[in-house]
Design an enzyme around this catalytic site. Structure first.
Site, PDB file in Angstrom:
ATOM      1  N   ASP A 347       0.830  -1.200   0.000  1.00 22.75           N
ATOM      2  CA  ASP A 347       0.000   0.000   0.000  1.00 22.75           C
ATOM      3  C   ASP A 347       0.868   1.254   0.000  1.00 22.75           C
ATOM      4  OD1 ASP A 347      -2.363   1.846   0.868  1.00 22.75           O
ATOM      5  OD2 ASP A 347      -3.288  -0.127   0.730  1.00 22.75           O
ATOM      6  N   ASP A 348       0.344   2.341   0.506  1.00 21.57           N
ATOM      7  CA  ASP A 348       0.984   3.657   0.514  1.00 21.57           C
ATOM      8  C   ASP A 348       2.349   3.601   1.207  1.00 21.57           C
ATOM      9  OD1 ASP A 348       1.404   6.365   0.323  1.00 21.57           O
ATOM     10  OD2 ASP A 348      -0.401   6.943   1.418  1.00 21.57           O
ATOM     11  N   ASP A 459      -6.384   4.914  -5.486  1.00 21.26           N
ATOM     12  CA  ASP A 459      -7.044   5.583  -4.362  1.00 21.26           C
ATOM     13  C   ASP A 459      -7.295   7.053  -4.700  1.00 21.26           C
ATOM     14  OD1 ASP A 459      -8.155   5.859  -1.853  1.00 21.26           O
ATOM     15  OD2 ASP A 459      -6.412   5.099  -0.770  1.00 21.26           O
ATOM     16  N   ASN A 461      -8.321  10.417  -2.044  1.00 21.27           N
ATOM     17  CA  ASN A 461      -8.597  10.634  -0.627  1.00 21.27           C
ATOM     18  C   ASN A 461      -9.088  12.026  -0.253  1.00 21.27           C
ATOM     19  OD1 ASN A 461      -8.025   8.142   0.937  1.00 21.27           O
ATOM     20  ND2 ASN A 461      -6.088   8.274  -0.157  1.00 21.27           N
ATOM     21  N   ASP A 529     -13.323   2.430   4.455  1.00 16.55           N
ATOM     22  CA  ASP A 529     -12.116   2.283   5.266  1.00 16.55           C
ATOM     23  C   ASP A 529     -12.422   1.677   6.625  1.00 16.55           C
ATOM     24  OD1 ASP A 529     -10.398   3.275   3.369  1.00 16.55           O
ATOM     25  OD2 ASP A 529     -10.413   5.321   4.142  1.00 16.55           O
TER      26      ASP A 529
END
Length: 709
Positions: A347-348, A459, A461, A529
């Site tokens: 992920d990030d 994604d 955000n 989330d």
């Protein structure tokens, strides 16, 4: 499916397997809706004959037409319009009249195109109605064409007006919510007024979802009653208006939100309104949902992947966030492989100066400190362990502390001479610009071409704001909202076409951009989330009104959950996650051997029935909102096999629980439950299964298989 036209009376009857939709051309040339309900076989059976009304403020000999299929703002019309324009000379009145129609048969589809024209000015409106072989849905949309020399200013372009003739005392259903609480089902009775649900964020959620349902008298249930429902294919600002007019006629108008909308339609150009998918069900809300699900599974989602199994995934974000590096990820991969993970997602935090959410967005090259050898050593190790590799990106955002922003500050959405609003420590890139999209495609193509990446998590955000593009003319500024969405869709489709084997996850801070348009160009979604399993059940009930449960990417996480601080048993978390696209999200490095063995058993159990949860028909048997437990069934299309999940909240007072009555089985066939006994399908559907849940967060899974004895 069939489209029948009575040419002499200009009656149009569109029929699917169980439903029909009908309209007529009036003597004045207006297109008037007549019917939407149970299947009819003859257009002559339609209640044709210019539906009109008048009141003391109207002249009886000039009764205005109502129930127009696509009403424009003009003349003696005061309800919600589908079209509002301004012509080059300042005229803002429009009236549309029938000119011709065509019917096309192609690739299992039948499409009726009805051409309307403005009575004076050079503008054409094409209404499209599409049916599909084997599906009980109707797709509608409109296209506006400037057939003159001067530009036309579009101020409001809706996709369709939908009517429910004969329906009385209607109830309106829609989905509301927030971050970590998406897809909350709300219902209320309609009155002579308007109900507006909408998004103005630049993305399609999470405060609402572009879906509605209408039922009579508020009496429809999950399995019974007449329900009309529709969902919009649009990922930006949208609006759904439910209204009952003074003649007590209910209708819903839906399309792109006219809030801050504008489009300069030049000579010869066409503007396409987004598609609407509409269904009618006499089997309640569940029947309507399954019609949407079949449409997604058999026609609308990427067909080469929707019939495969989604891989079992591992993602460490919830535990480690930005604190990652090559060695740690390799250690996690080794643990993940031992418990049966099929897809390892990083992920990030892997790129640029990304040590927090304050830096690095826009610089899509591996961090030189975390991954000094680049991505390939990790990817190769993941592949050696028998897993595919997935990666997180956020192409639409940029940090102020990034090389990209320092090079191109003009690439952000911004208002002239005003500071840019920062949110979540990031700005929004102006995806209405072709050069921004070209940049995004350049690094995405490079990543997917030069690395063995099988899964891409896209994604987004934050919301859009300051929707300005100072370099463009003033009369084109309102086009930014729409061009942004068009280009996001184009990039998703471009990835699908160039890399057809890459699974593409649509994530937007959880479920903030989920709609049928995104379903057509992505394979999975992050619906929220929020990883709390009890909250996930409630979110899933709303989500599944239109979307396939298999597209929800859910993971078993550690306890207590970070959203509510709730601790739940592993079995409860497992049974909730098994209903969706299954994954693990806990800390494997600190897990004991017993914990890892338990997770391995979770994965093995999921594999035994995922052919049902991934490809079966979905039934909401008991709502978790109406407690004390929820029950959900996935059944094979031929009724030969099913799996049922019973998920409790808190049992009280030793009260007996309602039995779970199954759906979709063969009445005369015999079935075993978890490999034991023998019951007829009729008994399981009429008498049901005892859930036998105790305490807090107890759960059970019932595998129903056909037997010969």
């Amino acid at each position: 499916m069939s489209i029948i036209v009575n040419e002499s009376r200009k009656l149009f009857l569109l029929s699917t397997e169980t439903t029909s939709y009908g309209f007529e051309v009036s003597s004045a040339g207006a297109l008037l809706h007549l019917y939407w309900g149970t299947r009819l076989d003859r257009p002559e059976d339609l209640p044709y004959g210019e539906q009109q009304q008048f009141n003391p403020f109207q002249q009886p000999e000039k009764k205005p037409l109502v129930n127009q299929e696509y009403p424009a703002s003009g003349g003696y019309f005061y309800e919600e319009p589908c079209l509002k324009v301004m012509f080059a000379n300042g005229c803002r009145d429009a009236k549309l009249f029938y000119r011709r129609h065509t019917i096309e048969h192609r690739d299992g589809m039948e499409t009726l195109t009805v051409i309307l024209e403005e009575e004076v000015y050079p503008m054409q409106v094409a209404l499209f109605y599409r049916l599909y072989d084997g599906l009980d849905v109707l797709d509608r949309w409109a296209e506006i064409t400037n057939t003159g020399a001067e530009p036309i200013s579009l101020e409001d372009v809706q996709s369709a007006a939908l009517y429910f003739p004969g329906a009385v005392d209607c109830r309106f259903s829609h989905l509301s919510g927030k971050w970590a609480g998406e897809y909350q089902l709300e219902r209320h009775m309609m009155t002579q007024s308007k109900t507006v649900v909408e998004s103005r964020h630049g993305i399609s959620g999470p405060d609402s979802c572009p879906w509605f349902a209408v039922d009579e008298r508020g009496e429809a249930t999950e399995d019974r009653g007449r329900v009309w429902a529709g969902s919009l294919h649009w990922s930006g600002n949208w609006k759904i208006v439910g209204e009952i007019d003074r003649a007590r006629q209910p209708r819903v108008t839906l399309g792109i939100n006219d809030f801050d909308f504008g489009w300069k339609l030049r000579s010869g150009e066409t503007f396409s309104a987004p598609r609407v998918t509409a269904v009618y069900s006499e089997e309640g809300f569940g029947g309507a949902s399954r019609k949407f699900h079949r449409y997604l599974r058999n026609r609308w989602m990427p067909q080469d992947k929707v019939h495969q199994f989604n891989p079992i995934s591992y993602n460490s974000w919830a535990v480690f966030e930005f604190d990652i590096d090559e060695q740690q990820q390799m250690q996690l991969a080794e643990k993940a492989a031992k418990i049966g993970i099929e897809l390892f997602i990083m992920d990030d935090g892997w790129f640029g100066a990304r040590d927090s959410d304050r830096a690095g967005l826009g610089d899509w090259t591996p961090s030189k400190t975390k991954f000094p050898r680049g991505l390939d050593p990790l990817i190769q190790r993941v592949n050696e362990l028998g897993m595919s590799f997935g990666l997180w990106v956020e192409p639409e955002a940029v940090n102020e502390d990034s090389d990209l922003f320092r090079r191109h500050p003009e690439w952000t959405l911004r208002a002239e001479n005003k500071p840019i609003t920062m949110w979540r420590n990031q700005y929004v890139l102006n995806f209405a610009r072709e050069d921004v999209c070209d940049y995004a495609w350049s690094y995405l193509e490079d990543l997917l071409t030069h690395h063995n990446i099988a899964y891409l998590k896209w994604d987004m955000n934050r919301y859009l704001c300051e929707p300005g593009w100072p370099e463009r003319p003033i009369d084109e500024q309102r086009e930014v909202w729409t061009r942004y969405v068009h280009n996001v869709h184009k990039l998703f489709y471009r990835i699908q076409e160039r890399f057809p084997n890459v699974l593409l996850e649509n994530c937007a801070g959880g479920g903030s951009r989920i709609d049928l348009a995104m379903s057509a160009c992505s394979d999975l979604v992050n619906p929220s989330d929020n990883g709390d399993p009890l909250d996930n059940l409630k979110i899933a009930e709303g989500y599944s009104q239109v979307f396939l449960p298999r597209t929800e990417h859910r993971r078993i996480g550690d306890c207590p959950n970070f959203i509510n601080g709730r601790t739940t048993p592993l079995m409860f978390r497992r049974n909730v996650s098994e209903m969706f696209s299954f994954g693990i999200g806990g800390n494997l490095l600190t897990a004991s051997d017993a914990d890892l063995a338990a997770l391995r058993e979770c994965i093995d159990d999921f594999k035994r029935t995922r052919h049902l949860t991934q490809h079966g028909e979905f039934h909401r048997l008991h709502s978790i909102y109406k407690g004390p437990y929820g029950a959900y069934e996935f059944v094979a299309e031929d009724g030969s096999e099913a799996v049922v999940f019973a998920l409790g909240q808190a049992m009280q007072y030793f009260r007996p629980l309602a039995r779970i009555r199954l759906r979709g089985l063969q009445p005369s066939a015999l079935y075993q439950i978890n490999g034991k006994g023998a019951w007829s399908g009729r008994a399981l559907m009429e008498i049901g299964i005892e859930p036998d849940l105790r305490g807090d967060f107890d759960s059970a899974k019932f595998h129903i298989t056909m037997t010969t004895h």
